[in-house]
Write a protein that holds these residues in place. Structure first.
Motif, mmCIF file in Angstrom:
data_model
loop_
_atom_site.group_PDB
_atom_site.id
_atom_site.type_symbol
_atom_site.label_atom_id
_atom_site.label_comp_id
_atom_site.label_asym_id
_atom_site.label_seq_id
_atom_site.Cartn_x
_atom_site.Cartn_y
_atom_site.Cartn_z
ATOM 1 N N GLY A 1 52.215 42.403 6.936
ATOM 2 C CA GLY A 1 52.991 41.335 7.789
ATOM 3 C C GLY A 1 54.489 40.918 7.254
ATOM 4 N N LEU A 2 54.679 39.614 7.261
ATOM 5 C CA LEU A 2 55.741 39.097 6.682
ATOM 6 C C LEU A 2 55.815 39.347 5.180
ATOM 7 N N GLY A 3 54.755 39.594 4.504
ATOM 8 C CA GLY A 3 54.673 39.831 3.069
ATOM 9 C C GLY A 3 55.725 41.124 2.701
ATOM 10 N N GLU A 4 55.872 42.099 3.691
ATOM 11 C CA GLU A 4 56.521 43.349 3.287
ATOM 12 C C GLU A 4 58.269 42.580 3.203
ATOM 13 N N ALA A 5 58.509 41.581 4.076
ATOM 14 C CA ALA A 5 59.845 41.192 3.934
ATOM 15 C C ALA A 5 59.980 40.647 2.651
ATOM 16 N N ILE A 6 58.997 39.358 2.343
ATOM 17 C CA ILE A 6 58.930 38.717 1.273
ATOM 18 C C ILE A 6 59.261 39.479 0.044
ATOM 19 N N ILE A 7 58.636 40.483 -0.022
ATOM 20 C CA ILE A 7 58.552 41.223 -1.293
ATOM 21 C C ILE A 7 59.961 42.045 -1.462
ATOM 22 N N ASP A 8 60.257 42.642 -0.211
ATOM 23 C CA ASP A 8 61.417 43.181 -0.304
ATOM 24 C C ASP A 8 62.643 42.340 -0.645
ATOM 25 N N ARG A 9 62.545 41.243 -0.266
ATOM 26 C CA ARG A 9 63.824 40.446 -0.754
ATOM 27 C C ARG A 9 63.551 39.841 -2.147
ATOM 28 N N LEU A 10 62.476 39.782 -2.588
ATOM 29 C CA LEU A 10 62.188 39.544 -3.973
ATOM 30 C C LEU A 10 62.677 40.660 -5.063
#
Length: 324
Positions: free
Chosen positions: A307-316
């Motif tokens: 879910g949104l974790g993919e985007a959070i990890i990508d940003r980090l």
């Protein structure tokens, strides 16, 4: 499925219902002259997170913020002479301007992707009435699942996102059917960041300046809808931390403590309840708070990748990338 209200036959109900849904932090599909937009309160982090979530495979790209008039725009951005000339000539209309964000602007960092600029547009048509009544800018990318064709009718939106939305405003087919042109002014240079519904030749005719195009396929595009090439705190960033070093700042997730955090400079939890939407809404703010702690390194605990974790990890991962 989403409720559809025809703005031509029930304009007052459309506006009042839309404002009620927006005030509850939920996105609304709105008609503009370019394409239908997935609009949410640009000052509400969780509302913005829901945009990314509904579109799928989210990325922390800056979003275009829509205003009802120049007075609202002035509250959030600073105009230079050329940008003001363009706004006077082409607003309302299919032109997005990239402008410096005012320090006191209430537009959330999740909408601006943590940048110091905002992409701002004044749309033509019924959506302006909604924004004026709501009283705050609306962040609004196209109302479609990521990767699909942009919607130019309420029916398109219903077929794609109808099961996720509460409300779609129907004003008939979009007049232009092509996203806005995005321009950034840099010391009286005009850079075309995205071609769209406004011909660059019209911009050149008004300003007397040449509109510069990106050079080559590998050129960097700095426009809403694309992740910033570099965004990182002053401190070093360490990912997937299993423990915390003395003096490091810790940003964790899900209420899970890490060994050594008692000696951390600061401990923040993106979502103690393990809610990825809450985590996404808090990410930029917590990164800035951890950076302001004075710690040389910010350690991020593990975050789920779904879910949104993919985007959070990508940003980090971009924040942790080697710096030039």
């Amino acid at each position: 499925m989403a409720e559809i209200i025809d703005t031509r036959s029930e304009p007052d109900r459309a506006i009042e219902t839309a404002c009620a849904v927006l005030s509850a932090g939920e996105p609304v599909a709105i008609p503009t002259e370019t394409v239908y937009g997935l609009a949410a309160d640009a000052t509400n982090a969780e509302a913005i997170s829901r945009i990314y979530e509904m579109k799928g495979r989210p990325r922390f790209n800056p979003l275009i913020c829509h205003v009802s008039d120049t007075a609202m725009a002035e509250e959030h951005v600073v105009f230079d002479a050329v940008s003001r000339q363009l706004a006077e000539a082409f607003w309302p209309g299919p032109l997005t301007l990239i402008l410096p964000q005012r320090p006191k602007s209430s537009v959330h960092a999740l909408a601006s992707a943590g940048l110091d600029t905002l992409g701002l547009r004044m749309p033509e048509g019924f959506s302006r009435r909604v924004i004026a009544r709501f009283g705050r800018p609306l962040a609004a990318p196209s109302a479609n699942t990521s990767g699909r064709i942009s919607p130019t009718s309420a029916a398109h939106v219903q077929a794609d996102l109808g099961s996720k939305l509460k409300l779609i405003l129907d004003a008939g087919p979009a007049e232009i059917g092509l996203e806005s042109t995005i321009i950034k002014v840099e010391e009286e240079r005009l850079r075309l960041l995205r071609p769209g519904g406004l011909d660059a030749a019209e911009i050149e005719a008004v300003t007397g300046l040449v509109v510069e195009r990106p050079e080559g396929a590998g050129a960097t595009i700095e426009a809403p809808g694309m992740l910033a090439s570099h965004y990182a705190p002053g401190a070093a960033v360490r990912l997937d931390a299993k423990d915390v070093g003395k003096g490091e700042a810790l940003v964790r997730f899900g209420g899970r403590p890490l060994p050594g955090e008692s000696e951390a400079a600061m401990v923040l939890d993106l979502s103690p309840a393990g809610n990825l939407r809450e985590a996404a809404a808090n990410l930029f703010d917590y990164m800035k708070k951890a950076d302001a702690s004075g710690a040389a390194t910010i350690a991020f605990g593990p975050i789920p990748s779904e879910g949104l974790g993919e985007a959070i990890i990508d940003r980090l991962q971009r924040a942790a990338a080697p710096r030039g």
